[in-house]
Design an enzyme around this catalytic site. Structure first.
Site, short mmCIF file in Angstrom:
data_model
loop_
_atom_site.label_atom_id
_atom_site.label_comp_id
_atom_site.label_asym_id
_atom_site.label_seq_id
_atom_site.Cartn_x
_atom_site.Cartn_y
_atom_site.Cartn_z
N SER A 177 0.04 4.42 -3.28
CA SER A 177 0.82 4.95 -4.35
C SER A 177 0.71 6.43 -4.60
O SER A 177 0.93 7.27 -3.86
CB SER A 177 0.71 3.93 -5.54
N HIS A 207 5.24 3.48 -1.92
CA HIS A 207 6.18 2.56 -2.55
C HIS A 207 6.82 3.37 -3.63
O HIS A 207 6.69 4.70 -3.97
CB HIS A 207 5.56 1.41 -2.93
#
Length: 211
Positions: free
Chosen positions: A114, A139
């Site tokens: 992330s 993501h």
């Protein structure tokens, strides 16, 4: 001199049942003890370990600015082992990395997921690395909000803005198109170190230091 900068990291290690190693340096003035992280900071090494949040981000930014003041022409080495975290905290680190004069070399040890992956990719071109068994995950930003419909709409627009901004910057640093980034971050996308290199998130997988 540097010790207070690592109070949180030391506390996290101690809470997990570990002790922070101390190193002793000898000089003409006598002996001086440092915790290991403070000693590495003297060598321009910074650790970003654990969830990215505001307090950690402030410490990382302060260390980056301090090392720039010490020597604006010498690289800084940022080691990352993080599951991700706050976008705004991560962006404060990102902006500081881009703002300062020294190149910031990034290295993933363990995982960079992330926001951790975003900061890994934001390192200086040609100086972004992974150790061979590292994992990288990209993501789209996560968010949740409860309240009146109008407030939910406002926050939904903010999340969409953040997603577009992160995707644009990720495309810039990876060399991928915006469309590719949007497609590949639609769900959790885990990569090996070699896959991250092929994707453009890093420049090299390193097994050991050059001789």
């Amino acid at each position: 001199m540097f010790r207070n900068s690592y109070i949180q990291q030391n506390s996290d290690i101690q809470a997990a049942g570990g002790l922070v190693p101390m190193v002793v340096e000898q000089s003409a003035r006598g002996e001086r003890a440092y915790d290991i992280y403070s000693r590495l900071l003297k060598e321009r090494v910074i650790f970003l370990v654990g969830p990215v949040e505001d307090y950690m981000a402030n410490l990382i930014c302060a260390q980056l600015l301090f090392l720039e003041a010490e020597n604006p022409d010498k690289d800084i080495h940022l080691y990352i082992n993080s599951p991700g975290g706050s976008v705004t905290a991560g962006m404060s680190i990102y902006d500081t990395m881009q703002f300062i004069k020294p190149n910031v070399s990034t290295t993933c040890i363990g995982q960079a997921c992330s926001m951790g992956a975003f900061l890994l990719t934001a390192g200086a071109p040609g100086k972004r690395f992974c150790l061979p068994n590292s994992r990288v995950m990209i993501h789209q930003p996560l968010g949740g909000f409860q309240g009146q419909a109008s407030d939910i709409e406002i926050h939904a627009k903010e999340i969409l803005f953040i997603r577009e901004r992160l995707n644009t910057l990720m495309a810039k640093h990876s060399g991928r198109t915006l469309e590719e980034i949007e497609r590949d971050t639609n769900r959790d996308n885990f990569m090996s170190a070699e896959a991250a290199r092929e994707y453009g998130l890093i420049d090299e997988v390193i097994n050991q230091r050059p001789a």
